[in-house]
Enzyme design. Structure first.
Site, short mmCIF file in Angstrom:
data_model
loop_
_atom_site.label_atom_id
_atom_site.label_comp_id
_atom_site.label_asym_id
_atom_site.label_seq_id
_atom_site.Cartn_x
_atom_site.Cartn_y
_atom_site.Cartn_z
N LYS A 189 -13.67 14.85 -9.49
CA LYS A 189 -13.33 15.70 -8.35
C LYS A 189 -11.81 15.75 -8.26
CE LYS A 189 -12.44 16.43 -4.26
NZ LYS A 189 -11.30 17.33 -4.15
N SER A 243 -4.97 8.33 -0.98
CA SER A 243 -4.47 7.68 0.24
C SER A 243 -5.37 6.54 0.69
CB SER A 243 -4.37 8.72 1.35
OG SER A 243 -5.65 9.24 1.61
N GLU A 265 -6.51 3.06 -6.35
CA GLU A 265 -5.06 3.08 -6.58
C GLU A 265 -4.48 3.86 -5.42
OE1 GLU A 265 -3.52 1.81 -9.30
OE2 GLU A 265 -5.35 1.27 -10.37
N CYS A 300 3.58 8.00 -6.65
CA CYS A 300 3.05 6.85 -5.91
C CYS A 300 3.99 5.66 -5.96
CB CYS A 300 1.68 6.47 -6.44
SG CYS A 300 1.66 6.13 -8.19
N GLU A 399 4.19 5.46 4.33
CA GLU A 399 4.48 6.26 3.15
C GLU A 399 4.68 7.72 3.55
OE1 GLU A 399 1.25 7.03 0.40
OE2 GLU A 399 2.60 6.61 -1.25
P1 NAD Z 1 -5.88 11.99 -0.56
O1 NAD Z 1 -6.43 10.63 -0.35
O2 NAD Z 1 -5.81 12.89 0.60
O3 NAD Z 1 -6.76 12.77 -1.63
C1 NAD Z 1 -7.05 12.21 -2.90
C2 NAD Z 1 -8.37 12.77 -3.37
O4 NAD Z 1 -9.39 12.33 -2.48
C3 NAD Z 1 -8.44 14.30 -3.39
O5 NAD Z 1 -9.15 14.71 -4.52
C4 NAD Z 1 -9.23 14.61 -2.14
O6 NAD Z 1 -9.93 15.81 -2.22
C5 NAD Z 1 -10.19 13.44 -2.10
N1 NAD Z 1 -10.78 13.18 -0.78
C6 NAD Z 1 -10.31 13.52 0.45
N2 NAD Z 1 -11.18 13.12 1.41
C7 NAD Z 1 -12.21 12.51 0.79
C8 NAD Z 1 -13.41 11.88 1.24
N3 NAD Z 1 -13.74 11.79 2.53
N4 NAD Z 1 -14.22 11.34 0.31
C9 NAD Z 1 -13.90 11.38 -1.00
N5 NAD Z 1 -12.80 11.99 -1.49
C10 NAD Z 1 -11.96 12.54 -0.60
O7 NAD Z 1 -4.48 11.80 -1.26
P2 NAD Z 1 -3.49 12.94 -1.76
O8 NAD Z 1 -2.83 13.48 -0.55
O9 NAD Z 1 -4.16 13.86 -2.69
O10 NAD Z 1 -2.47 12.07 -2.65
C11 NAD Z 1 -1.44 11.37 -2.07
C12 NAD Z 1 -1.76 9.89 -1.97
O11 NAD Z 1 -2.14 9.37 -3.24
C13 NAD Z 1 -0.54 9.10 -1.59
O12 NAD Z 1 -0.90 8.13 -0.64
C14 NAD Z 1 -0.10 8.44 -2.89
O13 NAD Z 1 0.64 7.28 -2.77
C15 NAD Z 1 -1.41 8.20 -3.54
N6 NAD Z 1 -1.20 8.04 -4.98
C16 NAD Z 1 -1.37 6.78 -5.51
C17 NAD Z 1 -1.17 6.57 -6.87
C18 NAD Z 1 -1.36 5.20 -7.50
O14 NAD Z 1 -1.48 5.10 -8.71
N7 NAD Z 1 -1.40 4.14 -6.73
C19 NAD Z 1 -0.83 7.64 -7.69
C20 NAD Z 1 -0.66 8.90 -7.11
C21 NAD Z 1 -0.87 9.08 -5.75
#
Ligand code: NAD
Length: 495
Positions: A189, A243, A265, A300, A399
């Site tokens: 996804k 997140s 992650e 990240c 963050e």
């Molecule tokens: P997000 O958590 O909003 O979304 C990530 C994914 O989760 C998307 O595909 C989204 O559609 C999906 N999602 C949203 N709600 C969901 C639910 N209820 N159930 C299942 N899936 C769901 O994060 P984002 O805004 O896309 O990305 C930014 C975040 O990702 C930041 O916090 C960043 O630090 C983190 N990040 C971490 C790393 C790492 O390796 N640690 C790498 C890149 C980004």
């Protein structure tokens, strides 16, 4: 080298409506729903994509389950899986520039970084795990003579991968590479605002000879598709980058369904610590600026907290602001841009709110702090540096995930360690010092998945990436990533 004329030729190429890829077939959403995909470069529609339903997620999961059970992939000799994966890597390289430009139009990353960090890194990742496929051995246990204890390593089954928008191909293949090399099948996804290149990657997997159903992509909203995946009893493992809030939800849903394993992650608020005895303050300035402002801070591991020894604080901040002001923010398809667009209007507005809040608290915005190039319709923001920040301020604790740097002075090693470790996160860190002993002391004492010394952000596939504390669990990259995708199974044989 970036071929500017090819980039320009691809800049406005039409993008076909994106459909799910389930069981090797492109499919619309089961209820015909679509969503608009806006480009962060100009805020205009780029294409549409299927708005997935729970039924679509279940169809993809069923296809992945069938493909796993019938052994069309897990039952192949590892060398045969390897051949398909290597072909896939070659196809990704063949289409690298097209993939990079499509990705930039979809998520806003500057093209130089996008080409390297996205298709080229994705191909390298697939190749790395492909090469490992036929080098994973089981074990013979040191038992007594009357038994034979064997430890097999078996694929876990159906993997659900949920990934974010900042580096979809890089982060996506960190999951797909080891999951598929180990013989699992996958339902992926992608993020709503960065789905197009991952879909293309799945089409290339079919072209490389991967059997239908082994790698499926379901498009749409996380709260619908991701939710259905995390509640499904037919998914064995969820691997997630994103997140903390969504990470919590995935853990809850695992508990409410089949206790599937969940590897997270998550985010960071990574401390970049500059001591007065750093070997080169000029180098520290340049690398620190790149470590927060490239990809508009949407990294990240971004070094979003700069902790500077008080004796050099003012001079360092002055140099940093001067250097950062020279970083060109703008059209991410122009190779001269050092930073491209923020991924969405929502994220841009969130970044600006953080800056306003710090300003209202009396903190000083010494550089940036505003939206720019609004006339283009794109989502651009200046590199932003905020000083006078206290360790417990929201801007030092939460963050932002944007081009916003919080600067905090310190006096002693003990104090800086307390500040560095004083957040809920533990993803990355850096220490700039000329003292070998201090560098090692800091590496030991900082609670983070990676601690850089006299650099920031460098890494390659040979080392793991993962967080501690609320930055997550489990690791992407390196051979350690296989631990998430292979179960240990014991055979205890009486002789
Ligand atoms: P997000 O958590 O909003 O979304 C990530 C994914 O989760 C998307 O595909 C989204 O559609 C999906 N999602 C949203 N709600 C969901 C639910 N209820 N159930 C299942 N899936 C769901 O994060 P984002 O805004 O896309 O990305 C930014 C975040 O990702 C930041 O916090 C960043 O630090 C983190 N990040 C971490 C790393 C790492 O390796 N640690 C790498 C890149 C980004």
């Amino acid at each position: 080298m970036l071929d500017k004329s090819r980039i320009e030729a691809l800049r406005n190429a039409p993008v076909a409506p994106a459909l799910h890829l389930i069981d090797g077939v492109a499919r619309p959403a089961s209820d015909g729903g679509i969503m608009e995909v806006l480009s962060p470069l100009d805020g205009k529609p780029l294409t549409t994509m299927a708005r997935g339903t729970a039924a679509d997620a279940h169809a993809a999961i069923a296809a992945a389950r069938r493909a796993f059970e019938d052994g069309c992939w897990s039952g192949l000799a590892p060398a045969a899986r390897k051949a398909v994966l290597l072909r896939w890597a070659t196809l990704i390289e063949r289409d690298a520039l097209e993939l990079a430009v499509l990705g930039v139009r979809n998520n806003g990353t500057e093209i130089g970084m996008a080409l390297k960090a996205e298709p080229l890194s994705a191909a390298a990742t697939i190749r790395y795990y492909a090469e490992a496929t036929d080098k994973i051995y089981g074990e013979i246990a040191p038992t007594g003579d009357d038994v034979l204890g064997l430890v097999h390593r078996a694929p876990v089954g159906v993997v659900g991968a949920i990934v974010p928008w900042n580096f979809p191909l890089m982060i996506g293949t960190w999951k797909l590479g080891p999951a598929l090399a180990a013989g699992n099948t996958v339902v992926l996804k992608p993020a709503e605002t960065a789905s197009l290149t991952l879909l293309r990657l799945a089409e290339l997997a079919l072209e490389a000879g991967m059997p239908p159903g082994v790698f499926n992509v379901v498009l749409g909203e996380g709260a619908v598709v991701g939710e259905a995946m995390s509640l499904s009893p037919e998914i064995d493992v969820i691997v997630f980058t994103g997140s903390g809030g969504v990470g919590r939800r995935l853990l809850e849903n695992a508990a409410r369904s089949n206790l599937k394993r969940v590897y997270l992650e998550l985010g960071g608020k990574s401390p970049n610590i500059v001591f007065a005895d750093a070997p080169s303050l000029d180098e520290a300035v340049k690398v620190s600026a790149n470590g927060i402002f490239r990809n508009a801070g949407q990294v990240c591991v971004a070094g979003s907290r700069l902790l500077v020894e008080r004796s050099i604080h003012d001079a360092f901040v002055e140099k940093l602001a001067a250097f950062s002001a020279t970083m060109k923010v703008g059209d991410p398809l122009d190779p001269a841009s050092a930073a491209g667009a923020v991924n969405s209007l929502r994220q841009l507005e969130q970044n600006l709110r953080f800056v306003d809040e710090a300003r209202a608290q009396g903190r000083k915005v010494v550089l940036g702090g505003r939206r720019i190039l609004e006339e283009t319709g794109g989502y651009f923001m200046e590199p932003t540096i905020i000083t006078g920040v206290g360790p417990d301020d929201p801007i030092a604790q939460r963050e932002v995930f944007g081009p916003v740097l919080a600067v905090i002075p310190f006096d002693t090693e003990e104090e800086v360690l307390r500040i560095a470790n004083g957040t809920d996160y533990g993803l990355a860190a850096a220490v700039w010092t000329g003292s070998l002993s201090r560098a090692h002391r800091m590496v030991r004492a900082i609670r983070a998945g990676v601690v850089h010394v006299n650099t920031y952000g460098g890494s390659d596939l040979t080392v793991p990436l993962g967080g501690v504390k609320q930055s997550g669990n489990g690791h992407d990259k390196s051979l350690h990533a296989f631990d998430k995708y292979l179960d240990l199974k014991t055979a205890w044989i009486k002789l």
